[in-house]
Design an enzyme around this catalytic site. Structure first.
Site, PDB file in Angstrom:
ATOM      1  N   ASN A 192      49.277  -0.894 -45.898  1.00 16.45           N
ATOM      2  CA  ASN A 192      48.563  -1.842 -47.202  1.00 16.45           C
ATOM      3  C   ASN A 192      47.749  -2.588 -45.798  1.00 16.45           C
ATOM      4  O   ASN A 192      48.527  -3.982 -46.406  1.00 16.45           O
ATOM      5  CB  ASN A 192      48.063  -1.956 -48.679  1.00 16.45           C
ATOM      6  N   TRP A 193      46.813  -2.051 -45.041  1.00 17.64           N
ATOM      7  CA  TRP A 193      47.002  -3.313 -44.304  1.00 17.64           C
ATOM      8  C   TRP A 193      45.430  -4.476 -44.465  1.00 17.64           C
ATOM      9  O   TRP A 193      45.825  -5.427 -44.012  1.00 17.64           O
ATOM     10  CB  TRP A 193      45.717  -2.271 -43.355  1.00 17.64           C
ATOM     11  N   LYS A 194      44.893  -4.478 -45.993  1.00 21.83           N
ATOM     12  CA  LYS A 194      44.416  -5.581 -46.954  1.00 21.83           C
ATOM     13  C   LYS A 194      43.582  -5.808 -45.778  1.00 21.83           C
ATOM     14  O   LYS A 194      42.581  -4.508 -45.127  1.00 21.83           O
ATOM     15  CB  LYS A 194      45.007  -6.689 -47.108  1.00 21.83           C
ATOM     16  N   HIS A 210      45.148  -4.078 -57.479  1.00 16.00           N
ATOM     17  CA  HIS A 210      45.824  -4.692 -56.872  1.00 16.00           C
ATOM     18  C   HIS A 210      46.260  -6.065 -57.299  1.00 16.00           C
ATOM     19  O   HIS A 210      45.341  -6.752 -57.511  1.00 16.00           O
ATOM     20  CB  HIS A 210      46.029  -4.304 -55.112  1.00 16.00           C
ATOM     21  N   GLU A 262      45.829  -8.622 -55.750  1.00 18.34           N
ATOM     22  CA  GLU A 262      45.251  -9.684 -55.245  1.00 18.34           C
ATOM     23  C   GLU A 262      43.900  -8.943 -55.339  1.00 18.34           C
ATOM     24  O   GLU A 262      42.924 -10.205 -55.289  1.00 18.34           O
ATOM     25  CB  GLU A 262      45.732  -9.718 -53.728  1.00 18.34           C
ATOM     26  N   GLU A 278      54.447  -4.130 -58.132  1.00 16.52           N
ATOM     27  CA  GLU A 278      54.631  -5.808 -57.430  1.00 16.52           C
ATOM     28  C   GLU A 278      54.890  -6.860 -57.794  1.00 16.52           C
ATOM     29  O   GLU A 278      53.631  -7.245 -58.951  1.00 16.52           O
ATOM     30  CB  GLU A 278      53.282  -5.050 -56.125  1.00 16.52           C
ATOM     31  N   GLY A 332      55.059 -11.339 -49.630  1.00 14.40           N
ATOM     32  CA  GLY A 332      54.445 -12.581 -48.904  1.00 14.40           C
ATOM     33  C   GLY A 332      55.309 -13.319 -49.226  1.00 14.40           C
ATOM     34  O   GLY A 332      55.218 -14.457 -48.153  1.00 14.40           O
ATOM     35  N   SER A 378      57.365  -7.486 -50.136  1.00 11.80           N
ATOM     36  CA  SER A 378      58.212  -7.972 -48.939  1.00 11.80           C
ATOM     37  C   SER A 378      58.741  -6.645 -48.836  1.00 11.80           C
ATOM     38  O   SER A 378      60.478  -6.632 -48.978  1.00 11.80           O
ATOM     39  CB  SER A 378      58.660  -9.300 -49.224  1.00 11.80           C
ATOM     40  N   GLY A 410      53.540  -3.982 -47.578  1.00 11.82           N
ATOM     41  CA  GLY A 410      52.056  -5.085 -47.073  1.00 11.82           C
ATOM     42  C   GLY A 410      51.918  -5.912 -45.678  1.00 11.82           C
ATOM     43  O   GLY A 410      51.943  -4.983 -44.645  1.00 11.82           O
ATOM     44  N   GLY A 411      52.259  -6.689 -44.828  1.00  9.80           N
ATOM     45  CA  GLY A 411      52.631  -7.141 -43.626  1.00  9.80           C
ATOM     46  C   GLY A 411      53.294  -6.701 -42.624  1.00  9.80           C
ATOM     47  O   GLY A 411      52.856  -5.979 -41.718  1.00  9.80           O
TER      48      GLY A 411
END
Length: 239
Positions: free
Chosen positions: A8-10, A94, A96, A160, A166, A202, A223-224
């Site tokens: 997921n590149w957001k 999600h 967010e 999640e 994160g 994470s 994610g990151g």
């Protein structure tokens, strides 16, 4: 099918930098697991075209979709539009998005739209740090699953924990295993389907091998670590 790895590149890598990243991933990605890339809308069509051109087994996913089929809904992207360009999966609910005010009824409508439009929804659920500290994880997850799913036959769930996203923190391996078992049992009781459940929060090249080795974990939502080819590819190899 093997393990499922979703990147997921957001709101990152929405231009030439995203295509360059995808080219590296396509070139070296393992075929032993199912890889889904969820880039920003701006390059979704280019992502699909590149995947098809390279005859890659990687799939394209969207980060969200509209509950509406079509019409005067400025800024919305329908499931039909996603399907037309070759998108096969979509993240829904999600954390967010929820923090922006998206509620259970809206998430349910999006799940329904995705299923009816032929795109596989991945429902995201998870508890806050406060809920986790108070031992309310199962209660929160049961409420989210019941209200968002109803009896919809959603086959992919991403767990999640909000406090882990994160932060560099994760639940213990035993906790992850227990929670995934709980989610599978609850979804099966609601829908009759035993879903694939992915862990997100994470996920890194350093911890992914242990997470993916858990029998009840069907994959990871990254994610990151999905924003760098080397780290994402290492997670794929760990699968």
């Amino acid at each position: 099918m093997g393990k499922i790895i979703i990147g997921n590149w957001k709101m990152n890598k929405g231009g030439a930098d995203g295509i360059a990243l995808l080219k590296k991933i396509v070139q070296e990605a393992t075929t032993s697991c199912k890889v889904i890339i969820c880039p920003p809308y701006t390059i979704l069509r280019e992502v699909v075209d590149l995947i098809q051109k390279k005859q890659s087994s990687i799939l394209a996913g969207a980060q969200d979709c509209s509950a509406f089929v079509q019409g005067a809904h400025t800024g919305e992207v329908s499931v039909g539009i996603l399907s037309d360009i070759g998108v096969t999966h979509v993240l829904i609910g999600h954390s967010e998005r929820r923090q922006m005010g998206e509620g259970a009824s809206q998430i349910h409508a999006k799940l329904k739209a995705a299923l009816e439009g032929g795109v596989h929804p991945v429902l995201c659920v998870g508890e806050s740090a406060k809920d986790y500290a108070q031992g309310l994880t199962n209660k929160v997850l049961e409420k989210e699953l019941t209200e968002c799913l109803g009896n919809l036959p959603v086959q992919f769930i991403a767990y999640e924990p909000l406090w882990a996203i994160g932060s560099g923190k994760t639940p213990s391996w035993a906790e992850i295993g227990r929670i995934h078992d709980f989610i599978k049992a609850k979804v099966q009781s609601l829908t009759g389907y035993k879903p694939k459940v992915l862990y997100g929060g994470s996920v890194t090249p350093m911890n992914s091998a242990e997470i993916l080795a858990l029998e009840t974990v069907d994959g990871v939502l990254v994610g990151g670590a999905s924003l760098e080819a080397e780290s994402f590819l290492k997670i794929g190899k760990n699968a």
